[in-house]
Design an enzyme around this catalytic site. Structure first.
Site, PDB file in Angstrom:
ATOM      1  CG  HIS A  31      27.188  35.248  23.821  1.00 52.04           C
ATOM      2  ND1 HIS A  31      27.781  36.483  23.787  1.00 52.04           N
ATOM      3  CD2 HIS A  31      28.187  34.357  24.046  1.00 52.04           C
ATOM      4  CE1 HIS A  31      29.090  36.346  23.989  1.00 52.04           C
ATOM      5  NE2 HIS A  31      29.361  35.078  24.146  1.00 52.04           N
ATOM      6  CG  HIS A 261      28.128  29.933  24.073  1.00 51.99           C
ATOM      7  ND1 HIS A 261      27.561  29.986  25.322  1.00 51.99           N
ATOM      8  CD2 HIS A 261      29.195  30.783  24.102  1.00 51.99           C
ATOM      9  CE1 HIS A 261      28.261  30.831  26.075  1.00 51.99           C
ATOM     10  NE2 HIS A 261      29.263  31.319  25.368  1.00 51.99           N
ATOM     11  CD  GLU A 408      39.568  35.318  51.863  1.00 48.43           C
ATOM     12  OE1 GLU A 408      39.235  34.518  50.960  1.00 48.43           O
ATOM     13  OE2 GLU A 408      40.147  34.956  52.895  1.00 48.43           O
ATOM     14  CG  HIS A 470      49.699  35.519  55.467  1.00 49.13           C
ATOM     15  ND1 HIS A 470      49.992  34.335  54.839  1.00 49.13           N
ATOM     16  CD2 HIS A 470      48.606  35.267  56.233  1.00 49.13           C
ATOM     17  CE1 HIS A 470      49.121  33.412  55.217  1.00 49.13           C
ATOM     18  NE2 HIS A 470      48.277  33.942  56.062  1.00 49.13           N
TER      19      HIS A 470
END
Lengths: 664, 664
Positions: A31, A261, A408, A470
């Site tokens: 890149h 890119h 989280e 859960h």
């Protein structure tokens, strides 16, 4: 800051561009766009601000630089070559992206000096840098005279689009991490085309909403970049500087487009770029004045380090500071855990392993002064906070507990960053089912090998009524699948303490899967040894001949023991093996493993899917566990519903044993 | 809108509160805080705006309501009971969170009518709702006379902290989804305590930065809430209304604190709440006027549906509209794919399976008018866009291709939402390694059973130089671990087309793991049958006796075939089994499986970890694959380095066969 030689600094930036385009061309892959676009910004940052010492690359008070847009790795390699890191010779630049080189496609932590973390998965860099910047403030709160460094990040559009950036930015803004400066490569281009294909957000307003100091500059106007970095350092908030750049700057026909890119420029465009940049030098050749200017940065860093070292030597805190840079004191930890386990063997508490973890943490946090706990807003459920742990608050970093919020993913990345920074041992809690949210950061931590402990409670259908969203069923398997990650599922308070001891003395990350529900003590003998170290061991032996081996983890060890009791009534000798850590068992030698497992039929018992159990089970062996998602009901009803009971295990054992010996 | 009886509406809201606190109390588990806090907002929404018909709960033009804060499930159940959904009788309310009830801990899609999606993992609701709101606009672009509905979301602090909310909000703002209205339960409380423990972000400014219309109201001032929803509907942008509420409103001693979030109130506090709310009725009892007022909402919805049905019947688009609501036309698809495979068997193209996927999509997208493609900014790498697919743009929803941006997680959730809305068949691409980013949404899609195709290219070390951050090694195992998810890893263009056919005619989600590198055609016979349907099959048979079975997937099938050639020189008869889908093979009967695998020694070949391969392999069988993370180098060098070569497979086979028959 001395007077800047503008023309020379232009050449310093062009040296990065030339090395990037030449290395990508040689590799036929890579890149060039980001390194060429951000060369001016990076040059200003290193030339005028960064304080690193290539001769002492682990110097604790160095500035941290994180290339969150990791695909622009040649930016880092070029700079490190120019600064004179002795493992980044031109041979490495020439070997970009080749087998065995230090110059991997994305910067890899541990492959070469000065690479502060592995980047590539977008957004991880900026979130991990938040952890580094937090650790800096925490170190400063403890040793202000020895701590005065900055964390700089170069981030791309992708980093800012990824969800983890939101969690990280929010947390950094909340905690007012003024030593964190993000330089956004605002080039208006993503792989699919212009950013306007998919994005309309006002990034400046977004960062400001999260409590950041925000500026925007022309990323090729080096004076403006320098002024912005200076202003950012002068502000108490974390700072974001939008650097408007031209991707692939210097490649006259390709710059500013998305083709530059992620592909080599080609010989013709490289020749044109050499002309446009007035860079008449051969590939991989550097003029002396440019090399000297970059080398001077390293000299400045070495001087800064020397003066810091003198301060350290004169400091009354010297010993404590140095001790904090090391791994936790394993001997002290072992002793404390051994004492704790002795008491447990006497008390035999019937507690959830999350509670057992809290009990272990009382001992651990009193023994190791540099553990840093936290939770993603489940403190009372994860039980991650031991007594007297003060909260880390905006502007007050002397505490040891982080309220990560319902974030989280950022929690896992920030813990990686704290560990990478050094000086602290981070652990943090959430529900095991939400390991999925933090998985990219857990994986990156495993790839880098950073010592972080993920405390994951509510580890099965045993959590009950919250239901299948859960209830982890595949999470143990999917975490065990990650290389270099230790997954513990302890059966009682003793095994929980053992798991903590192993996790805290391991070089890489660990997951502790802990129950919501109470579990009886199964390790009731007063032993010195940490039996969990072997990964699996015979918890209950049986008179010979052994007819069947029941292998279980965590909350199902109780079930296996009860099944063995039932089988005894049928005169079937069932041994029970507790297997708190598959990864450790896999590392034992064949003789040990065979001694534990023996030849008799085996049954695995785990309230989760069978995947991964082939470590223990042969095709004709049995498994009692889950085959699909859970359900919402009280835990005992669920265990009955899914047939994970002593009776079911015993019935299966009888069948297997009968198959083995029809005369029985 | 008719004149509102304020006193009656208060009672309507209190009915929700009473049912929520009574049901949680009966269950001894659950979350009363959110339903009680948001009862006023929800009552206004349903009483004055929502258009649903409990008698026709799948009516396509109904308004969608998503409780992103899924722990407040009693809000939904109470409302559905009050509206008269016939599967939500008081028996269900009384059985909240019990085994077999429809009133699970979190709302579960498919468990009861009117539940638009499963929520609980925070942030998923708001992101999935973006997909629903997008599908509404896409439907409207095609059938404006038949489409006029709204998507409403109730989100909590957790939803807005999660990273996925950022991706979702950005995308919704960019696409100007004005039919999306998010009601934020701004109660200032999270589980750990006040939100100020972990959050300082100005949410209004944040949403505004992403192009949203933003308002803030007192969430207990129902006139203000109604005015805000009205204003939101009048604005062309997606809307966020911050509703300042008191969590647990009505419980006089506990409201406003975090203790009311997730635990029963207790008998005493419930009695106090009854007094405070002036709700003298018994538990689970509803006064007639309140019941009638809620029933009237259902009547209004039924009338709206009837008038819509009349419009549909009169519409020239009736047939096309109804066809779009069904699953894709499997017969047409099968025919098109069969023709495509015939051509492939002749042409035998040596292409990457990502390219083969693009070739299949040309056929599929021409056959099925309602597929909607997309990519998380890797269109040119994932090859997810077939010719002539117009881009879906802000204000212009007639296209069939979504540039999701660098937002893998939101992409997966938005695709879930599109599929849940109905009318379209979504697929979207990213790299397989980044499945980790979208994993929570992939799992939720599997739990709900929604037909979505995740196109995941660059599926092994075969991607080469990008290195270990981008190279999946554990991802196949970790995705195969998710229940109800089909993971395909096709070996060539024919298998790729077969995988697409199966994925598009399956009721649940699928992952297509596709190679970056070119692969030879291995299915070169002109066959009618879709052999991948069996999950694994004998690709190359062998003269009897079969000495060894080589089982491989995807890019390693080529290696297994080459190994079989090498072994033939040694007079070892090696059969080659291609195993594109483990889940489908596991569902075959024992006889089929045994016929494919036979008794001879087996070797699995996959450039990934062995976990999950116990479906095929016994302890003494062999495996050629990965045991840890990959590295950065050209792909052929990596395959050699990690020993995944025909020579290695053949050598292992010789050893195994020797072990089997030492006289050979």
């Amino acid at each position: 800051m001395t007077r800047i030689d503008e023309a020379l600094e232009t050449k310093m930036a062009n040296a990065i561009r030339a090395l990037a385009m030449d290395a990508v061309e040689a590799a036929k892959s890579g890149h060039p766009g980001a390194p060429m676009g951000m060369a001016d910004v990076a040059t200003v940052l290193f030339h005028r601000f960064m304080r690193v010492d290539p001769g002492n690359h682990r110097w604790p008070d160095r500035d941290r630089f994180v290339l969150s847009a990791g695909h622009g790795s040649m930016l880092v390699y070029a700079i490190h070559h120019l600064l004179g890191y002795d493992d980044m010779g031109m041979d490495q630049i020439r070997a970009f992206r080749q087998m065995g080189s230090r110059t991997a496609g994305h910067p890899e932590y541990g492959h070469a000096q000065g690479i502060e973390m592995t980047t590539g998965p977008l957004g991880q860099g900026i979130a991990t840098a938040v952890g580094m910047a937090l650790a800096e403030r925490m170190t400063h709160a403890r040793w202000p005279d020895l701590t005065d460094h900055w964390t700089y990040v170069i981030a791309g559009d992708g980093c800012l689009m990824e969800g983890i950036s939101h969690e990280a930015i929010d947390l950094a803004g909340h905690l007012r991490l003024g030593r964190l400066i993000v330089l956004w490569d605002d080039n208006g281009i993503t792989i699919d085309g212009g950013t306007d294909l998919s994005a309309s957000t006002d990034q400046g307003a977004r960062f400001a909403a999260a409590g950041w100091h925000v500026q925007a500059v022309n990323g090729h106007d080096r004076e403006a970049v320098a002024a912005a970095i200076g202003a950012a350092r002068g502000d108490g908030r974390p700072s974001m500087i939008a650097c408007r750049t031209v991707i692939g700057f210097g490649a006259p026909n390709k710059q500013g487009g998305h083709d530059v890119h992620g592909a080599p420029l080609g010989a013709e465009e490289i020749a044109a770029a050499r002309k446009a940049l007035d860079w008449p030098h051969d590939p991989f050749a550097l003029p002396e004045d440019v090399a000297a200017a970059w080398a001077a940065i390293a000299t400045r860093g070495a001087q800064a380090r020397a003066s810091w070292a003198a301060r350290l030597d004169a400091s009354p805190d010297r010993a404590a500071f140095l001790a904090a840079q090391d791994a936790p004191d394993a001997r002290a930890l072992r002793k404390a855990i051994a004492g704790h386990c002795q008491r447990l063997a006497q008390d035999r508490p019937k507690v959830a392993t999350r509670k057992a973890s809290e009990m272990a943490l009382e001992v651990i946090n009193a023994t190791l002064p540099l553990t840093v706990g936290g939770s993603a807003d489940l403190t009372g459920s994860n039980l991650t906070r031991s007594k007297g742990m003060a909260t880390i608050r905006p502007g007050d970093y002397g505490g040891r507990y982080v309220h990560y919020g319902i974030r989280e993913h950022a929690m896992a990345a920030v813990m990686n960053g704290i560990a990478l920074h050094g000086g602290f041992v981070p652990y943090g809690g959430t529900f095991l089912a939400f390991a999925d949210y933090s998985r990219p950061a857990i994986r990156l931590g495993a790839l880098m090998g950073v010592p972080v402990v993920h405390v994951m409670t509510h580890d099965s259908i045993g959590l009950g009524e919250d239901g299948p969203t859960h209830q982890p069923v595949e999470h143990l398997a999917s975490l065990r699948a990650i290389p270099n990650l230790q997954v513990f599922r302890p059966a009682d308070a003793v095994e929980t303490a053992e798991a903590w001891e192993i996790a805290l003395t391991s070089p890489g990350p660990s997951v502790l899967a802990l129950s919501r529900q109470n579990l009886p003590a199964v390790r009731v003998e007063d032993e010195d040894a940490n039996r969990s170290r072997r990964g699996a061991y015979v918890l209950r032996a049986t008179p010979l001949p052994r007819d069947v081996t029941l292998i279980a983890t965590g909350s199902e060890v109780e079930i296996a023991l009860a099944a063995a009791d039932l089988l005894r009534a049928d005169r079937i000798n069932a041994a029970v093996v507790s297997a708190p850590c598959f990864e450790l068992f896999a590392r034992q030698d064949r003789a040990y493993r065979q001694g534990v497992l023996c030849d008799a039929p085996r049954i695995g018992v785990e309230a989760a899917i069978r995947q991964g159990w082939d470590l223990f089970l042969r095709p004709d062996d049995g498994f009692v566990g889950m085959t699909g998602f859970g359900a919402s009901a009280p835990a005992p009803a669920l265990y009955r519903h899914f047939g994970i009971t002593p009776e079911a295990v015993a019935a299966l054992a009888r069948n297997l044993v009968k198959g083995e010996d029809p005369w029985r």
